[in-house]
Scaffold this motif. Structure first.
Motif, PDB file in Angstrom:
ATOM      1  N   THR A   1       0.843  -1.194   0.000  1.00 28.11           N
ATOM      2  CA  THR A   1       0.000   0.000   0.000  1.00 28.11           C
ATOM      3  C   THR A   1       0.875   1.240   0.000  1.00 28.11           C
ATOM      4  OG1 THR A   1      -1.736  -1.147   1.217  1.00 28.11           O
ATOM      5  CG2 THR A   1      -1.762   1.247   1.327  1.00 28.11           C
ATOM      6  N   LEU A   2       0.509   2.211  -0.810  1.00 32.37           N
ATOM      7  CA  LEU A   2       1.165   3.515  -0.796  1.00 32.37           C
ATOM      8  C   LEU A   2       0.352   4.425   0.103  1.00 32.37           C
ATOM      9  CD1 LEU A   2       3.166   5.697  -1.791  1.00 32.37           C
ATOM     10  CD2 LEU A   2       1.577   6.097  -3.698  1.00 32.37           C
ATOM     11  N   MET A   3       1.017   5.015   1.081  1.00 35.29           N
ATOM     12  CA  MET A   3       0.403   5.980   1.984  1.00 35.29           C
ATOM     13  C   MET A   3       0.957   7.353   1.616  1.00 35.29           C
ATOM     14  SD  MET A   3       0.734   6.095   6.119  1.00 35.29           S
ATOM     15  CE  MET A   3       2.436   6.616   6.114  1.00 35.29           C
ATOM     16  N   GLU A   4       0.082   8.303   1.433  1.00 32.99           N
ATOM     17  CA  GLU A   4       0.509   9.653   1.054  1.00 32.99           C
ATOM     18  C   GLU A   4      -0.215  10.654   1.946  1.00 32.99           C
ATOM     19  OE1 GLU A   4       0.954  12.321  -2.999  1.00 32.99           O
ATOM     20  OE2 GLU A   4      -0.337  10.547  -3.032  1.00 32.99           O
ATOM     21  N   ASP A   5       0.539  11.613   2.452  1.00 32.79           N
ATOM     22  CA  ASP A   5      -0.021  12.664   3.295  1.00 32.79           C
ATOM     23  C   ASP A   5       0.299  14.015   2.683  1.00 32.79           C
ATOM     24  OD1 ASP A   5      -0.889  11.511   6.118  1.00 32.79           O
ATOM     25  OD2 ASP A   5       0.860  10.394   5.436  1.00 32.79           O
ATOM     26  N   ILE A   6      -0.700  14.875   2.668  1.00 37.66           N
ATOM     27  CA  ILE A   6      -0.505  16.257   2.243  1.00 37.66           C
ATOM     28  C   ILE A   6      -1.076  17.136   3.350  1.00 37.66           C
ATOM     29  CG2 ILE A   6      -0.989  18.024   0.520  1.00 37.66           C
ATOM     30  CD1 ILE A   6      -1.423  15.684  -1.498  1.00 37.66           C
ATOM     31  N   VAL A   7      -0.209  17.929   3.950  1.00 38.40           N
ATOM     32  CA  VAL A   7      -0.611  18.820   5.037  1.00 38.40           C
ATOM     33  C   VAL A   7      -0.396  20.255   4.577  1.00 38.40           C
ATOM     34  CG1 VAL A   7      -0.184  19.546   7.419  1.00 38.40           C
ATOM     35  CG2 VAL A   7       0.115  17.134   6.780  1.00 38.40           C
ATOM     36  N   HIS A   8      -1.427  21.064   4.738  1.00 40.05           N
ATOM     37  CA  HIS A   8      -1.313  22.511   4.556  1.00 40.05           C
ATOM     38  C   HIS A   8      -1.514  23.141   5.926  1.00 40.05           C
ATOM     39  CE1 HIS A   8      -2.219  21.332   0.391  1.00 40.05           C
ATOM     40  NE2 HIS A   8      -1.423  22.342   0.109  1.00 40.05           N
ATOM     41  N   TYR A   9      -0.647  24.062   6.283  1.00 42.25           N
ATOM     42  CA  TYR A   9      -0.775  24.696   7.588  1.00 42.25           C
ATOM     43  C   TYR A   9      -0.318  26.150   7.532  1.00 42.25           C
ATOM     44  CZ  TYR A   9       4.282  23.881   8.117  1.00 42.25           C
ATOM     45  OH  TYR A   9       5.647  23.865   7.940  1.00 42.25           O
ATOM     46  N   ARG A  10      -0.887  26.918   8.442  1.00 45.75           N
ATOM     47  CA  ARG A  10      -0.478  28.303   8.658  1.00 45.75           C
ATOM     48  C   ARG A  10      -0.132  28.443  10.129  1.00 45.75           C
ATOM     49  NH1 ARG A  10      -4.144  32.592   7.844  1.00 45.75           N
ATOM     50  NH2 ARG A  10      -5.710  31.236   8.731  1.00 45.75           N
ATOM     51  N   LEU A  11       0.791  29.325  10.410  1.00 45.23           N
ATOM     52  CA  LEU A  11       1.227  29.521  11.789  1.00 45.23           C
ATOM     53  C   LEU A  11       0.559  30.748  12.402  1.00 45.23           C
ATOM     54  CD1 LEU A  11       5.009  28.802  11.231  1.00 45.23           C
ATOM     55  CD2 LEU A  11       3.285  27.283  12.208  1.00 45.23           C
ATOM     56  N   PRO A  12       0.363  30.708  13.717  1.00 47.56           N
ATOM     57  CA  PRO A  12      -0.161  31.891  14.395  1.00 47.56           C
ATOM     58  C   PRO A  12       0.958  32.919  14.598  1.00 47.56           C
ATOM     59  CG  PRO A  12       0.306  30.183  15.986  1.00 47.56           C
ATOM     60  CD  PRO A  12       0.593  29.601  14.613  1.00 47.56           C
ATOM     61  N   LEU A  13       0.630  34.013  15.168  1.00 49.80           N
ATOM     62  CA  LEU A  13       1.578  35.042  15.618  1.00 49.80           C
ATOM     63  C   LEU A  13       2.210  35.854  14.488  1.00 49.80           C
ATOM     64  CD1 LEU A  13       3.338  32.991  18.438  1.00 49.80           C
ATOM     65  CD2 LEU A  13       1.341  34.484  18.650  1.00 49.80           C
ATOM     66  N   GLY A  14       1.588  35.886  13.318  1.00 49.97           N
ATOM     67  CA  GLY A  14       2.021  36.762  12.233  1.00 49.97           C
ATOM     68  C   GLY A  14       3.488  36.634  11.877  1.00 49.97           C
ATOM     69  N   LEU A  15       4.209  37.748  11.962  1.00 46.63           N
ATOM     70  CA  LEU A  15       5.620  37.799  11.582  1.00 46.63           C
ATOM     71  C   LEU A  15       6.468  36.864  12.437  1.00 46.63           C
ATOM     72  CD1 LEU A  15       7.799  39.031   9.797  1.00 46.63           C
ATOM     73  CD2 LEU A  15       7.969  40.922  11.426  1.00 46.63           C
ATOM     74  N   LEU A  16       6.157  36.759  13.729  1.00 45.86           N
ATOM     75  CA  LEU A  16       6.913  35.859  14.599  1.00 45.86           C
ATOM     76  C   LEU A  16       6.762  34.406  14.126  1.00 45.86           C
ATOM     77  CD1 LEU A  16       8.680  35.357  17.062  1.00 45.86           C
ATOM     78  CD2 LEU A  16       6.594  35.312  18.449  1.00 45.86           C
ATOM     79  N   GLY A  17       5.542  34.001  13.785  1.00 46.39           N
ATOM     80  CA  GLY A  17       5.318  32.661  13.257  1.00 46.39           C
ATOM     81  C   GLY A  17       6.117  32.419  11.990  1.00 46.39           C
ATOM     82  N   LYS A  18       6.117  33.406  11.110  1.00 49.97           N
ATOM     83  CA  LYS A  18       6.865  33.292   9.850  1.00 49.97           C
ATOM     84  C   LYS A  18       8.369  33.175  10.112  1.00 49.97           C
ATOM     85  CE  LYS A  18       7.218  35.454   5.333  1.00 49.97           C
ATOM     86  NZ  LYS A  18       6.750  36.509   4.457  1.00 49.97           N
ATOM     87  N   MET A  19       8.849  33.877  11.138  1.00 53.33           N
ATOM     88  CA  MET A  19      10.280  33.844  11.458  1.00 53.33           C
ATOM     89  C   MET A  19      10.718  32.490  12.024  1.00 53.33           C
ATOM     90  SD  MET A  19      10.725  37.724  12.962  1.00 53.33           S
ATOM     91  CE  MET A  19      12.130  37.280  13.933  1.00 53.33           C
ATOM     92  N   VAL A  20       9.867  31.830  12.822  1.00 53.95           N
ATOM     93  CA  VAL A  20      10.267  30.561  13.444  1.00 53.95           C
ATOM     94  C   VAL A  20      10.006  29.351  12.549  1.00 53.95           C
ATOM     95  CG1 VAL A  20      10.012  31.453  15.789  1.00 53.95           C
ATOM     96  CG2 VAL A  20       8.119  30.210  14.728  1.00 53.95           C
ATOM     97  N   GLN A  21       9.244  29.532  11.471  1.00 53.15           N
ATOM     98  CA  GLN A  21       8.923  28.426  10.560  1.00 53.15           C
ATOM     99  C   GLN A  21      10.167  27.669  10.088  1.00 53.15           C
ATOM    100  OE1 GLN A  21       6.874  26.376   9.238  1.00 53.15           O
ATOM    101  NE2 GLN A  21       7.752  25.880   7.268  1.00 53.15           N
ATOM    102  N   PRO A  22      11.183  28.341   9.518  1.00 57.47           N
ATOM    103  CA  PRO A  22      12.285  27.569   8.914  1.00 57.47           C
ATOM    104  C   PRO A  22      13.214  26.875   9.910  1.00 57.47           C
ATOM    105  CG  PRO A  22      12.650  29.932   8.631  1.00 57.47           C
ATOM    106  CD  PRO A  22      11.310  29.768   9.271  1.00 57.47           C
ATOM    107  N   PHE A  23      13.331  27.376  11.125  1.00 60.01           N
ATOM    108  CA  PHE A  23      14.290  26.755  12.036  1.00 60.01           C
ATOM    109  C   PHE A  23      13.650  26.070  13.247  1.00 60.01           C
ATOM    110  CE2 PHE A  23      13.924  31.045  13.733  1.00 60.01           C
ATOM    111  CZ  PHE A  23      13.886  30.836  15.094  1.00 60.01           C
TER     112      PHE A  23
END
Length: 168
Positions: free
Chosen positions: A107-129
């Motif tokens: 069986t092939l299992m595939e997951d696709i997750v779309h997500y957004r972070l809270p806290l605006g700019l702070l959320g965007k800043m912590v996303q990559p690390f």
């Protein structure tokens, strides 16, 4: 706010029936989650997934953050896919599509997750690390837990395997 995506694929050496039975049982969430996240399912484990189901659990996504998370199963097509969306939890948006399909020898299992972070700019800043590496770790753990439970998929000699793909 930016929408991020994770897309993973994993082959399992089990039948589609067995994969569906395991993956749609909310009691198995804990087995697929790293122990340090201290996941406890609190509600919604009375049966396999169904449209309208609510599943609540306690989880520690980061060492300094313990929260309750409520997901809503919005769509189910037997032995093909189901979709869960966060109603309450650590993300501004969480939309997770779980697909399974029959492949030669498993069986092939595939997951696709779309997500957004809270806290605006702070959320965007912590996303990559912080957020992205943590999600990658969770999906790697899940892959390893499924291999431990069901074994490694071996493609028939005339087949090629798909690799896990994690996107930002």
């Amino acid at each position: 706010m930016k929408l991020y995506q994770i897309h993973t694929r994993q082959e399992l050496p089990i039948s589609i029936d067995k994969a569906w039975e395991f993956l749609t049982n909310p009691n198995n969430l804990k087995l697929l989650t790293p122990p340090e996240m201290e996941m406890t399912v609190l509600y919604g484990t009375e049966r396999g997934v169904y449209p309208g189901q609510l599943i609540e659990y306690s989880v520690k996504p980061l060492p300094f953050l313990k929260t309750n998370w409520v997901t809503h199963i919005t769509q189910v097509e037997d032995k093909k896919y189901f979709v869960d969306e966060q109603m309450y939890g650590p993300y501004a948006t969480w939309h997770h599509k779980h697909f399974i399909s029959e492949i030669s020898g498993g069986t092939l299992m595939e997951d696709i997750v779309h997500y957004r972070l809270p806290l605006g700019l702070l959320g965007k800043m912590v996303q990559p690390f912080l957020v992205k590496p943590k999600l990658e770790e969770i999906f790697r753990f899940r892959e390893s837990a499924l291999i431990k439970k069901f074994g490694m998929y071996t493609a028939p000699s005339n087949q090629t395997t798909l690799k896990q793909d994690i996107l930002n």
